[in-house]
Write an enzyme that holds these catalytic residues in place. Structure first.
Site, mmCIF file in Angstrom:
data_model
loop_
_atom_site.group_PDB
_atom_site.id
_atom_site.type_symbol
_atom_site.label_atom_id
_atom_site.label_comp_id
_atom_site.label_asym_id
_atom_site.label_seq_id
_atom_site.Cartn_x
_atom_site.Cartn_y
_atom_site.Cartn_z
ATOM 1 N N SER A 1 0.805 -1.201 0.430
ATOM 2 C CA SER A 1 -0.052 0.154 -0.355
ATOM 3 C C SER A 1 1.026 1.093 -0.310
ATOM 4 O O SER A 1 2.002 1.164 -0.083
ATOM 5 C CB SER A 1 -0.920 0.072 0.803
ATOM 6 O OG SER A 1 -0.057 0.120 2.237
ATOM 7 N N ASP A 2 0.161 2.334 -0.739
ATOM 8 C CA ASP A 2 1.249 3.358 0.356
ATOM 9 C C ASP A 2 0.741 3.855 1.088
ATOM 10 O O ASP A 2 0.054 3.015 2.003
ATOM 11 C CB ASP A 2 0.613 4.488 -0.703
ATOM 12 C CG ASP A 2 1.760 5.618 -0.815
ATOM 13 O OD1 ASP A 2 1.649 6.633 -1.857
ATOM 14 O OD2 ASP A 2 2.592 6.175 -0.453
ATOM 15 N N TRP A 3 1.273 4.727 1.773
ATOM 16 C CA TRP A 3 1.683 5.567 3.011
ATOM 17 C C TRP A 3 0.229 5.520 4.030
ATOM 18 O O TRP A 3 -0.294 6.942 3.665
ATOM 19 C CB TRP A 3 2.699 6.203 3.709
ATOM 20 C CG TRP A 3 2.639 7.042 5.151
ATOM 21 C CD1 TRP A 3 1.493 7.251 5.972
ATOM 22 C CD2 TRP A 3 3.626 7.163 6.069
ATOM 23 N NE1 TRP A 3 2.584 7.717 7.370
ATOM 24 C CE2 TRP A 3 3.483 7.980 6.966
ATOM 25 C CE3 TRP A 3 4.835 6.435 5.247
ATOM 26 C CZ2 TRP A 3 4.423 7.789 7.947
ATOM 27 C CZ3 TRP A 3 5.467 6.973 6.223
ATOM 28 C CH2 TRP A 3 5.782 7.414 7.735
#
Ligand code: GLC
Length: 738
Positions: A284-286
């Site tokens: 995932s992104d942050w």
């Protein structure tokens, strides 16, 4: 359909029919499955959990003092924002205290260099030199791996047509075909021939997908488009990254047509892991898993975990959704453990391929770190990349080059003396003091006594300091002035409603021109900018982007003529903010734009032409490119069309030209752009020299996605164009016949 997928379907798991297990070949398959068979469910979920270290914060940080204890308990699979042989060793030693001693993966945003900083990716894309781009990625990987990093969260391959978006600085610009080639070069550069090589790192194709199409150029904003546009414009670089063996993908913050990318089954299970048969890791992104609550897509963090794991997101960066809620979902039978197992197998496979099970500390070598970091060969590479990224936008009155220049140079503009700005955004470990400024570069080349420097404006406030600037200008024989935006005006969360440079900078250039001296303007920034007044009062304009460690020397190499500029714009430069989104490969429409306006696709208040078109860039010499020629007019659908043209150096010095080939499919089953880049050749010619260049157009160049999302090549008439940029082209036609 695999047995596993069938079982998933039978247990009513909606995406079961799209669930394709990772395919792992020997010798890794049995190793991965042996480890998996020993793991508890809690340990499996631990592998899907990624926390940030304290080296830098690249997102909203959660205060958590339990990370080390969690690592010791095997509840962490990866850490990001960690670097250094010693610090990574320390954390790896904690992982070795866990029951199964599964090593950690260390990830970091090595976007354009680790300690040696290369030009920002958009600037480097202006080099149109794929070999150079591959080499700087390899150099960055070598330096990062020497500092304990296994995995870079790069290349960013988001196509974007909106310069208001701050993250255009991270990509390769507006063109899909070129962006696809750049993405592949960067993946291959980072990963080399094998992940087992301790001078390479895992690449990460990001942000999947269509993040660069955020409405109004506002970062994180909604993305809504047809599937045809998604496949035609935004997905090709990602699909090519799979073909190049990208080890990982990062999904994006945005929702796409109503479904957040992080929980988007179509993107991750149907396309990436299904149709494209991707066997790597998706991260995932942050915090993007948890952000699906804010999107209004799920009610809470546990439902976010369900949505993400079912959709194909293997690893959870910093949202703690998996480590907090996934076990209960599996134990209650609401998420098949097969989904968790598949994600774990993908992650374990990378750890085996990196050699971390054989030696968890093989990247933690202080001696290799000391030998590699900022070594001369990498600094030389940074200087080469810097000078090849500079774009000459204007050069009237032979203002440049300053070859054999013996006079005094007035260097005006605080940006020319600002080390911190030379790095650009995402500068990682690039130490400010190690950046070479324009002032340092010029003084080294021409002698300190021949460079008269003045700030011209306050770096923080832009407040003009005209008297000092004019005084310096009057004492000199030529004026070099640095204008533009700050390094922190582009990058993540750095969208701008107005991409004009500060009005004070425009006023400064105008005032300096009033002295009657020649004015050379250096335009610095991380995006296309509007600088019309400055341009009008400049004899010459060099677009210098942010070039990193060797910025000042690279710019001096160009100013002095030691290097004849060869950069070409990877993004259109608008003439007016109201033109955005503006790009060269637009559709004709039924009422094509016309200078006569009337009932045509144009504005009543401004011209439709950009300030500088895609592919544009001048040289200190001049080139002539002939109209394309083909040996015949009719070509079979399955034939590869061969197009030739001749380019000659008609000027007075040697130089490199990037001959560009554009194509238009005049009639298609869906409307086609007025032109599309489908090839480029870089040639270096002495004055008077000429050479023939040849392009081969196959299915990849001639085809497109039709209304049924099938990639097709259709018969009909094509217009093929050759030129030094996307506007000044000469053309010919050919027919594709069934
Ligand atoms: C950031 C960025 C992403 C980066 C990640 C880790 O928010 O969107 O590109 O790789 O977090 O730093």
């Amino acid at each position: 359909m695999t047995l596993c997928a069938l079982l998933l379907l039978l247990c009513g798991c909606s995406s079961g029919d799209r669930f394709r297990e990772v395919a792992i070949e020997e010798p890794y398959a049995h190793k991965v499955d042996s480890v998996l068979s020993l793991m508890t469910l809690e340990e499996k979920i631990g592998q899907l959990n990624q926390y940030t270290g304290n080296y830098q914060a690249t997102g909203p940080v959660i205060d958590d003092t339990t990370k080390i204890e969690q690592i010791k308990k095997g509840r962490v699979g990866s850490m990001l924002n960690i670097k250094g042989a010693h610090q990574t060793r320390e954390l790896q030693e904690y992982a070795m205290q866990s029951r199964l001693r599964i090593p950690l993966l260390f990830g970091l945003d090595v976007i354009h260099g680790m300690r040696t900083i290369y030009p920002i990716p958009l600037g480097e894309a202006a080099s149109f030199d794929l070999d150079l781009i591959r080499r700087t990625a390899a150099g960055a990987a070598r330096e990062a791996a020497a500092q304990g990093v296994h995995w870079t969260f790069a290349p960013m391959m988001d196509i974007s047509r909106d310069a208001r978006w701050g993250r255009v600085m991270e990509g390769a610009g507006e063109d899909t075909w070129y962006g696809t080639h750049v993405a592949q070069a960067r993946v291959e550069g980072f990963q080399g021939k094998s992940l087992a090589d301790v001078s390479t790192v895992m690449a990460c194709a990001k942000h999947f997908a269509a993040y660069g199409a955020c409405i109004a150029g506002k970062d994180y904003n909604t993305v809504d488009m047809s599937l045809l546009t998604l496949h035609e414009i935004y997905l090709p670089p990602f699909r090519a990254a799979v073909a190049s063996g990208a080890a990982s993908f990062m999904n994006s913050f945005n929702d796409l047509n109503g479904i957040p990318a992080t929980g988007n089954t179509y993107l991750q299970r149907q396309l990436l892991k299904g149709d494209w048969a991707f066997n790597g890791v998706t991260v995932s992104d942050w915090g993007s898993i948890g952000e699906m609550v804010a999107h209004g897509y799920v009610p809470d963090l546990q439902e976010a975990a369900r949505a993400a794991i079912l959709a194909g997101c293997d690893m959870d960066m910093e949202s703690r959704a998996y480590v907090s809620g996934l076990q209960e979902l599996v134990e209650k039978g609401e998420v098949p453990e097969a989904y968790v197992d598949d994600a774990v197998r993908r992650i374990l496979l990378k750890k085996f391929q990196l050699g971390l099970f054989d030696d968890p500390f093989r990247y933690c070598d202080p001696e290799r770190e000391a030998q590699t970091v900022l070594c001369d060969s990498l600094r030389m590479l940074a200087r080469e990349a810097g000078k090849k990224s500079v774009v000459l936008l204007k050069n009237d009155n032979a203002a440049l080059p300053l070859k054999d220049f013996k006079g005094k140079i007035a260097l005006i503009g605080a940006l020319a003396d600002s080390k911190v700005d030379m790095r650009g955004s995402w500068a990682n470990e690039g130490i400010v003091e190690e950046m070479v400024t324009v002032r340092e570069g010029l003084e080294a080349r021409y002698g300190k006594s021949n460079v008269i420097y003045a700030d011209g404006y306050d770096l923080e406030t832009n407040r003009l300091q005209l008297p000092q600037a004019l005084n310096a200008a009057r004492r000199a024989d030529i004026i070099v002035v640095a204008v533009g935006e700050r390094y922190f005006h582009s990058g993540e969360a750095k969208s701008k409603a107005d991409i004009s440079i500060p009005k004070e900078h425009q006023e400064l250039v105008s005032a300096l021109k009033g002295t009657g001296k020649k004015v050379v303007t250096l335009l610095m920034g991380g995006r296309p900018m509007i600088f019309d007044e400055a341009a009008a009062h400049s004899d010459a304009v060099l677009l210098t982007w942010w070039l990193g460690t060797e910025a000042g020397n690279a710019i001096t190499d160009v100013l002095s003529g030691d290097y004849n500029p060869s950069g070409k714009l990877p993004m259109t430069f608008p003439a007016h903010i109201g033109q955005i989104p503006i790009y060269y490969n637009y559709k004709s429409t039924g009422r094509p734009e016309s200078k006569q306006r009337g009932y045509t696709c144009c504005y009543q208040d401004i011209d439709f032409e950009p300030a500088y078109p895609f592919g544009y860039g001048l040289s200190y010499t001049t080139f002539e490119i002939d109209a394309p020629t083909l040996e015949k007019r009719e070509w079979g659908l399955d034939e590869e069309v061969v197009v030739k043209t001749t380019v000659r150096n008609t000027g007075s010095c040697a130089g490199k030209e990037t001959v560009q080939l554009y194509l238009r499919d005049l009639v298609g089953s869906v409307t086609r752009p007025v032109k599309e880049l489908r090839g480029f050749r870089q040639v270096f010619l002495q004055p008077g020299e000429e050479t023939e260049v040849s392009f081969t157009l196959g299915k990849d160049e001639l085809g497109f996605y039709n209304a049924d999302l099938e990639y097709v090549v259709e018969p009909g008439t094509f217009c093929v164009m050759c030129g030094p940029d996307s506007k000044n082209v000469k053309s010919a036609e050919f027919e594709l016949v069934p």
